[in-house]
Motif scaffolding. Sequence first.
Motif, short mmCIF file in Angstrom:
data_model
loop_
_atom_site.label_atom_id
_atom_site.label_comp_id
_atom_site.label_asym_id
_atom_site.label_seq_id
_atom_site.Cartn_x
_atom_site.Cartn_y
_atom_site.Cartn_z
N UNK A 115 0.84 -1.20 0.00
CA UNK A 115 0.00 0.00 0.00
C UNK A 115 0.87 1.25 0.00
N UNK A 116 1.90 1.27 0.85
CA UNK A 116 2.80 2.42 0.92
C UNK A 116 3.50 2.66 -0.42
N UNK A 117 3.97 1.59 -1.06
CA UNK A 117 4.66 1.72 -2.35
C UNK A 117 3.70 2.26 -3.40
N UNK A 118 2.50 1.72 -3.43
CA UNK A 118 1.52 2.14 -4.46
C UNK A 118 1.12 3.59 -4.27
N UNK A 119 0.97 4.03 -3.01
CA UNK A 119 0.64 5.42 -2.76
C UNK A 119 1.77 6.34 -3.21
N UNK A 120 2.99 5.93 -2.97
CA UNK A 120 4.16 6.74 -3.29
C UNK A 120 4.43 6.81 -4.80
N UNK A 121 4.14 5.74 -5.52
CA UNK A 121 4.60 5.63 -6.91
C UNK A 121 3.49 5.66 -7.96
N UNK A 122 2.23 5.71 -7.55
CA UNK A 122 1.13 5.76 -8.51
C UNK A 122 0.13 6.83 -8.10
N UNK A 123 -0.82 7.06 -8.99
CA UNK A 123 -1.93 7.97 -8.69
C UNK A 123 -3.24 7.19 -8.60
N UNK A 124 -3.18 5.96 -8.16
CA UNK A 124 -4.36 5.09 -8.16
C UNK A 124 -5.44 5.54 -7.19
N UNK A 125 -5.04 6.09 -6.05
CA UNK A 125 -6.00 6.40 -5.00
C UNK A 125 -5.97 7.87 -4.61
N UNK A 126 -7.13 8.37 -4.21
CA UNK A 126 -7.21 9.66 -3.53
C UNK A 126 -6.88 9.42 -2.05
N UNK A 127 -6.61 10.47 -1.28
CA UNK A 127 -6.42 10.26 0.17
C UNK A 127 -7.60 9.56 0.83
N UNK A 128 -8.80 9.91 0.40
CA UNK A 128 -10.00 9.25 0.96
C UNK A 128 -9.97 7.75 0.70
N UNK A 157 -8.31 6.49 9.83
CA UNK A 157 -8.45 7.91 10.16
C UNK A 157 -7.10 8.62 10.14
N UNK A 158 -6.10 7.98 10.73
CA UNK A 158 -4.76 8.58 10.80
C UNK A 158 -4.13 8.66 9.41
N UNK A 159 -4.30 7.61 8.61
CA UNK A 159 -3.74 7.62 7.26
C UNK A 159 -4.41 8.68 6.39
N UNK A 160 -5.73 8.79 6.50
CA UNK A 160 -6.47 9.81 5.75
C UNK A 160 -5.99 11.20 6.12
N UNK A 161 -5.80 11.44 7.41
CA UNK A 161 -5.32 12.74 7.87
C UNK A 161 -3.92 13.02 7.34
N UNK A 162 -3.04 12.02 7.41
CA UNK A 162 -1.65 12.21 6.99
C UNK A 162 -1.51 12.38 5.49
N UNK A 163 -2.43 11.82 4.72
CA UNK A 163 -2.32 11.84 3.26
C UNK A 163 -2.82 13.14 2.65
N UNK A 164 -3.63 13.91 3.39
CA UNK A 164 -4.17 15.16 2.86
C UNK A 164 -3.20 16.31 3.10
N UNK A 165 -3.18 17.23 2.20
CA UNK A 165 -2.32 18.40 2.35
C UNK A 165 -3.04 19.63 1.78
N UNK A 166 -3.66 20.45 2.62
CA UNK A 166 -3.80 20.28 4.08
C UNK A 166 -4.94 19.33 4.41
N UNK A 167 -5.02 18.91 5.65
CA UNK A 167 -6.10 18.03 6.10
C UNK A 167 -7.36 18.85 6.32
N UNK A 168 -8.41 18.52 5.59
CA UNK A 168 -9.67 19.26 5.73
C UNK A 168 -10.86 18.33 5.93
N UNK A 169 -10.66 17.03 5.80
CA UNK A 169 -11.78 16.09 5.90
C UNK A 169 -11.43 14.93 6.83
N UNK A 170 -12.48 14.30 7.35
CA UNK A 170 -12.32 13.10 8.16
C UNK A 170 -13.46 12.14 7.83
N UNK A 171 -13.28 10.87 8.17
CA UNK A 171 -14.32 9.89 7.92
C UNK A 171 -15.46 10.02 8.92
#
Length: 210
Positions: A115-128, A157-171
């Motif tokens: 998951x970490x590799x795919x987030x870093x190297x692709x655009x497959x997912x949004x932070x959500x 919740x923590x991953x969603x917060x960390x992935x947003x820049x800036x963090x404006x949403x939560x589950x």
Amino acid sequence: MPLTPGYGETPLPHDELDALLAEVVEILDKPITRADVYALEQSLQDQVVEALMPAALDGSLPLDELLSDYFIRDLHTQLFGPIWQWGGRQRQLELNIGVAPELIAVELRSTLGSIAWRWEHTDDWTPRQLGIVVHAETVRIHPFVDGNGRTTRLLADLAFAAAQDPTVQQYDWDLDKQRYIGLLRAFDVHRDVTELAAFVGIEQIELQEP
């Protein structure tokens, strides 16, 4: 996720009572009910969120640390270790859900790493979508005796917060449980997070000024 009606009306079963730490049994009113323990768990979870979420928001708890097998074990320990004997311990018994016990450690490490590799190297997912993938994959593995849902939702919740820049949403985890479980099972089959991520609601949060 909210309690179902009648959840706390009966005493805790003996097997669960035996799994409570002695000091917890000592402080709770008798007979100890599920609702009593749930309230204690919720209070502890609130403390853990208060301690960890600011670090996820300000970047001092980055995704590469969140997406690690040692972090999720430590998270489970923080959430349940002060209450239950099984807090932080890997599941040892075969169940009709989750991977085989002997595969948990390897599966958890490799899945989170992927998951970490795919987030870093692709655009497959949004932070959500990323946070929901983290939740769905770790709950699929079912690494612990109990508390897998709460632990993996907080990890999301923590991953969603960390992935947003800036963090404006939560589950928003107040959702239809039956539909939610159905979508988790469907994800286990096709590994497409789109529908599950769209189903789990989000809401705006107010960020405090540094």
